[in-house]
Scaffold this active site. Structure first.
Site, mmCIF file in Angstrom:
data_model
loop_
_atom_site.group_PDB
_atom_site.id
_atom_site.type_symbol
_atom_site.label_atom_id
_atom_site.label_comp_id
_atom_site.label_asym_id
_atom_site.label_seq_id
_atom_site.Cartn_x
_atom_site.Cartn_y
_atom_site.Cartn_z
ATOM 1 N N ILE A 9 -3.667 -6.251 13.553
ATOM 2 C CA ILE A 9 -3.535 -4.776 13.667
ATOM 3 C C ILE A 9 -3.261 -4.359 15.045
ATOM 4 N N GLY A 11 -0.989 -5.540 17.183
ATOM 5 C CA GLY A 11 0.510 -5.835 17.366
ATOM 6 C C GLY A 11 1.139 -4.644 17.118
ATOM 7 N N ASP A 13 3.471 -3.453 14.822
ATOM 8 C CA ASP A 13 3.513 -3.007 13.384
ATOM 9 C C ASP A 13 2.184 -2.407 13.138
ATOM 10 N N LEU A 57 -6.809 -16.064 11.813
ATOM 11 C CA LEU A 57 -6.157 -16.564 10.754
ATOM 12 C C LEU A 57 -6.266 -18.301 11.025
ATOM 13 N N LEU A 78 0.027 -8.844 8.836
ATOM 14 C CA LEU A 78 1.009 -8.805 9.794
ATOM 15 C C LEU A 78 0.774 -9.852 11.119
ATOM 16 N N SER A 123 10.576 -12.564 7.612
ATOM 17 C CA SER A 123 11.431 -12.276 8.577
ATOM 18 C C SER A 123 12.877 -12.467 8.428
ATOM 19 N N GLU A 125 14.336 -13.968 10.451
ATOM 20 C CA GLU A 125 14.681 -15.195 11.024
ATOM 21 C C GLU A 125 14.727 -16.432 10.122
ATOM 22 N N TYR A 147 9.380 -20.950 14.458
ATOM 23 C CA TYR A 147 8.898 -19.771 13.765
ATOM 24 C C TYR A 147 9.484 -19.521 12.377
ATOM 25 N N LYS A 151 7.791 -19.053 8.925
ATOM 26 C CA LYS A 151 7.873 -17.717 7.845
ATOM 27 C C LYS A 151 8.475 -18.134 6.602
ATOM 28 N N HIS A 177 12.669 -5.130 14.327
ATOM 29 C CA HIS A 177 12.254 -3.664 14.473
ATOM 30 C C HIS A 177 11.573 -3.564 15.687
ATOM 31 N N ARG A 182 6.571 -2.073 21.358
ATOM 32 C CA ARG A 182 7.177 -3.685 21.504
ATOM 33 C C ARG A 182 6.646 -4.429 22.525
HETATM 34 P P1 NAP Z 1 3.525 -8.754 17.196
HETATM 35 O O1 NAP Z 1 3.223 -7.367 18.047
HETATM 36 O O2 NAP Z 1 3.570 -10.045 18.191
HETATM 37 O O3 NAP Z 1 1.891 -8.740 16.824
HETATM 38 C C1 NAP Z 1 1.450 -10.117 16.212
HETATM 39 C C2 NAP Z 1 -0.098 -9.758 15.794
HETATM 40 O O4 NAP Z 1 -0.717 -10.907 15.138
HETATM 41 C C3 NAP Z 1 -1.121 -9.408 17.060
HETATM 42 O O5 NAP Z 1 -2.139 -8.325 16.210
HETATM 43 C C4 NAP Z 1 -1.580 -10.744 17.387
HETATM 44 O O6 NAP Z 1 -3.003 -10.399 17.964
HETATM 45 C C5 NAP Z 1 -1.987 -11.244 15.791
HETATM 46 N N1 NAP Z 1 -2.174 -12.539 15.847
HETATM 47 C C6 NAP Z 1 -1.537 -13.882 16.335
HETATM 48 N N2 NAP Z 1 -2.077 -14.558 16.098
HETATM 49 C C7 NAP Z 1 -3.449 -14.637 15.226
HETATM 50 C C8 NAP Z 1 -4.166 -15.505 15.015
HETATM 51 N N3 NAP Z 1 -4.403 -16.627 14.868
HETATM 52 N N4 NAP Z 1 -5.190 -14.770 14.107
HETATM 53 C C9 NAP Z 1 -5.262 -13.243 14.017
HETATM 54 N N5 NAP Z 1 -4.447 -12.729 14.562
HETATM 55 C C10 NAP Z 1 -3.356 -13.217 15.215
HETATM 56 O O7 NAP Z 1 4.245 -8.666 16.151
HETATM 57 P P2 NAP Z 1 4.948 -7.453 15.390
HETATM 58 O O8 NAP Z 1 6.249 -7.116 16.073
HETATM 59 O O9 NAP Z 1 3.990 -6.479 15.099
HETATM 60 O O10 NAP Z 1 5.232 -7.910 13.911
HETATM 61 C C11 NAP Z 1 4.172 -8.018 12.853
HETATM 62 C C12 NAP Z 1 4.426 -8.936 11.853
HETATM 63 O O11 NAP Z 1 5.771 -9.040 11.412
HETATM 64 C C13 NAP Z 1 4.425 -10.477 12.521
HETATM 65 O O12 NAP Z 1 4.099 -11.386 11.526
HETATM 66 C C14 NAP Z 1 5.880 -10.901 12.810
HETATM 67 O O13 NAP Z 1 6.184 -12.028 12.801
HETATM 68 C C15 NAP Z 1 6.796 -9.895 11.546
HETATM 69 N N6 NAP Z 1 8.122 -9.676 11.939
HETATM 70 C C16 NAP Z 1 8.359 -8.693 12.803
HETATM 71 C C17 NAP Z 1 9.585 -8.357 13.138
HETATM 72 C C18 NAP Z 1 9.938 -7.586 14.164
HETATM 73 O O14 NAP Z 1 11.272 -7.322 14.523
HETATM 74 N N7 NAP Z 1 9.019 -6.820 14.847
HETATM 75 C C19 NAP Z 1 10.545 -8.711 12.215
HETATM 76 C C20 NAP Z 1 10.075 -9.560 10.906
HETATM 77 C C21 NAP Z 1 8.722 -9.851 10.939
HETATM 78 P P3 NAP Z 1 -3.347 -10.272 19.545
HETATM 79 O O15 NAP Z 1 -2.919 -8.970 19.967
HETATM 80 O O16 NAP Z 1 -4.532 -10.914 19.741
HETATM 81 O O17 NAP Z 1 -2.119 -11.304 20.208
HETATM 82 O O1 G4F Z 2 14.018 -9.921 20.753
HETATM 83 P P1 G4F Z 2 14.246 -11.345 20.429
HETATM 84 O O2 G4F Z 2 13.323 -12.386 21.090
HETATM 85 O O3 G4F Z 2 13.938 -11.299 18.899
HETATM 86 P P2 G4F Z 2 14.174 -12.515 17.613
HETATM 87 O O4 G4F Z 2 14.206 -13.744 18.300
HETATM 88 O O5 G4F Z 2 15.431 -11.855 16.731
HETATM 89 O O6 G4F Z 2 12.923 -12.421 16.884
HETATM 90 C C1 G4F Z 2 12.082 -11.115 16.701
HETATM 91 O O7 G4F Z 2 12.852 -10.671 15.422
HETATM 92 C C2 G4F Z 2 12.528 -11.369 14.116
HETATM 93 C C3 G4F Z 2 13.225 -10.813 12.936
HETATM 94 O O8 G4F Z 2 14.571 -11.356 12.763
HETATM 95 C C4 G4F Z 2 10.892 -11.427 13.890
HETATM 96 F F1 G4F Z 2 10.726 -12.163 12.980
HETATM 97 C C5 G4F Z 2 10.415 -12.060 15.147
HETATM 98 O O9 G4F Z 2 9.014 -12.025 15.092
HETATM 99 C C6 G4F Z 2 10.560 -11.202 16.245
HETATM 100 O O10 G4F Z 2 10.274 -9.924 16.144
HETATM 101 O O11 G4F Z 2 15.697 -11.855 20.788
HETATM 102 C C7 G4F Z 2 16.725 -11.226 20.111
HETATM 103 C C8 G4F Z 2 18.050 -11.865 20.721
HETATM 104 C C9 G4F Z 2 18.019 -13.630 20.342
HETATM 105 O O12 G4F Z 2 19.182 -13.857 19.954
HETATM 106 C C10 G4F Z 2 17.799 -13.890 21.798
HETATM 107 O O13 G4F Z 2 18.296 -15.400 22.099
HETATM 108 O O14 G4F Z 2 18.155 -11.900 21.876
HETATM 109 C C11 G4F Z 2 18.558 -12.910 22.464
HETATM 110 N N1 G4F Z 2 18.166 -12.819 24.061
HETATM 111 C C12 G4F Z 2 19.007 -12.838 24.985
HETATM 112 N N2 G4F Z 2 18.437 -12.820 26.147
HETATM 113 C C13 G4F Z 2 16.932 -12.690 24.343
HETATM 114 C C14 G4F Z 2 17.079 -12.888 25.993
HETATM 115 N N3 G4F Z 2 15.896 -12.554 23.778
HETATM 116 C C15 G4F Z 2 14.648 -12.611 24.718
HETATM 117 N N4 G4F Z 2 13.485 -12.435 23.982
HETATM 118 N N5 G4F Z 2 14.891 -12.555 25.996
HETATM 119 C C16 G4F Z 2 15.790 -12.911 26.674
HETATM 120 O O15 G4F Z 2 16.158 -12.621 27.895
#
Ligand code: NAP
Ligand code: G4F
Length: 327
Positions: A9, A11, A13, A57, A78, A123, A125, A147, A151, A177, A182
């Site tokens: 919660i 994070g 999302d 978790l 999440l 994801s 990913e 990762y 997933k 997203h 973020r």
């Molecule tokens: P986020 O901002 O990194 O949030 C992750 C959350 O997980 C945080 O609340 C974190 O807590 C909590 N957490 C991490 N390890 C934990 C543990 N061991 N026990 C309990 N809580 C834990 O991620 P998000 O972007 O909101 O994404 C939400 C979910 O969707 C994640 O599972 C992510 O992998 C997945 N997802 C995200 C995207 C995207 O583009 N955003 C896309 C596809 C899937 P703390 O605040 O304490 O660190």
């Molecule tokens: O923003 P990113 O770190 O996201 P990534 O690796 O796509 O993962 C995110 O999306 C996933 C869904 O597909 C989630 F499941 C996951 O939890 C997370 O939210 O990187 C996006 C792209 C990558 O290809 C990376 O190589 O951006 C490229 N990139 C280039 N320069 C960079 C950078 N990424 C980061 N973080 N930092 C850089 O300087």
């Protein structure tokens, strides 16, 4: 009144989901880890209306006791170690939290009340080194990072508990997203924040990884709406959530710096340290199943999203918006 329990919660999302569920009249409970420093900044707008419980978790007992105590109608899982580069540095922890953590939540549901509806945050990913474009629900997985592998396990264990125990368990395969909430380490926020800092004269250079990587980026608020739709559906099914529109990291830099009147080429430089050991080159999702069956569609486009994020960081630097802690 319906009751929801959200892991993750604190994070990005989690914060959007909590706000949307409250608006719908839900009682919202969340799992938050014990940390030495407070970490609920994303929940500022809803903090007095959500109930936070300590849990992790990694700790099965804490999850079972919470599912018992809260007695939710819906659980949204999440929580995850969600940053791809960290998964190469801490692959075992990532497997524990992002992979096995899913089983711990599902086991709690199975033991306490199998009628609870379960959402798993899967994801894009998982598609990794993609075998077809665009990616849809039937596209085979080829994860490219610990990762992505974790997933993929989380996805299949969700499907397995649905098929083995009849639990209403769904896996939302969400493409990237983003939002002003973020984390600063993800590429969109990193670039938008840097553009705001360069415009304010607080930064002169931005080291980046692979500028040719391409993603299907959407807005977190839109994607969280899709999660709710999946748990309301008549049947538990898995859905791809994506915009279908793809942009490179270079284009992201261009749009973000343009927003503050700057040319990204004067600030961005590539740093080989930021290039990943195995890259996901390009993701493009096909959300036609979600559009047809859930009536879902994204409302915020790429440019609007980037502008929203840059504007939020400009406001933070000016002191008009509460700044988030540096990660
Ligand atoms: P986020 O901002 O990194 O949030 C992750 C959350 O997980 C945080 O609340 C974190 O807590 C909590 N957490 C991490 N390890 C934990 C543990 N061991 N026990 C309990 N809580 C834990 O991620 P998000 O972007 O909101 O994404 C939400 C979910 O969707 C994640 O599972 C992510 O992998 C997945 N997802 C995200 C995207 C995207 O583009 N955003 C896309 C596809 C899937 P703390 O605040 O304490 O660190
Ligand atoms: O923003 P990113 O770190 O996201 P990534 O690796 O796509 O993962 C995110 O999306 C996933 C869904 O597909 C989630 F499941 C996951 O939890 C997370 O939210 O990187 C996006 C792209 C990558 O290809 C990376 O190589 O951006 C490229 N990139 C280039 N320069 C960079 C950078 N990424 C980061 N973080 N930092 C850089 O300087």
């Amino acid at each position: 009144m319906k009751r929801a329990l959200i892991t993750g919660i604190t994070g990005q999302d989690g914060a959007y989901l909590a706000a949307q569920l409250l608006e719908e009249g839900y009682e919202v409970h969340g799992v938050a880890r014990r940390l030495s420093t407070a970490n609920a900044w994303r929940l500022a707008e809803v903090r007095d209306r959500v109930v936070l419980h300590g849990g992790d978790l990694h700790d099965t007992g804490s999850i079972v006791r919470l599912v018992q105590a809260v007695a939710p109608d819906e659980v949204y899982n999440l929580a995850a170690q969600s940053f791809v580069p960290t998964s190469w540095e801490q692959p075992v922890l990532t497997g524990e939290a992002t992979g096995l953590g899913v089983t711990r939540v599902l086991e709690a549901i199975r033991l306490v009340n199998p009628a609870i509806r379960f959402y798993q945050a899967s994801s894009s990913e998982m598609f990794g080194k993609v075998v077809e474009t665009p990616q849809r629900e039937s596209t085979p997985f080829y994860p490219r990072s610990p990762y992505g592998v974790a997933k993929t396990y989380g996805h299949w264990i969700t499907v397995n508990y649905r098929e083995s125990f009849g639990i209403f368990a769904v896996s939302g395969i969400l493409f990237n997203h983003e939002s002003p909430k973020r984390g600063r380490e993800f590429v969109t926020r990193k670039v938008c924040r840097a553009a705001a800092e360069c415009a304010a004269g607080r930064r002169r250079a931005l080291p980046m990884g692979n500028l040719d990587a391409a993603r299907d980026w959407g807005f977190a608020g839109d994607y969280v709406r899709a999660m709710r739709g999946m748990l309301r559906a008549a049947e538990p099914q898995d859905y791809v959530i994506a915009t279908g529109e793809v942009h490179t990291v270079r284009e992201l830099c261009e749009v973000a710096f343009e927003r503050v009147g700057l040319d990204y080429r004067e600030f961005v430089r590539t740093d080989p340290v930021l290039v990943r050991p195995a890259e996901v080159d390009r993701l493009e999702g096909d959300a036609s199943k979600a559009r047809a069956e859930l009536g879902w569609s994204p409302e915020v486009g790429f440019r609007e999203l980037v502008h929203m994020m840059v504007d939020a960081d400009v406001a933070r630097l000016r002191g008009d918006l509460l700044d988030d802690p540096e990660g």
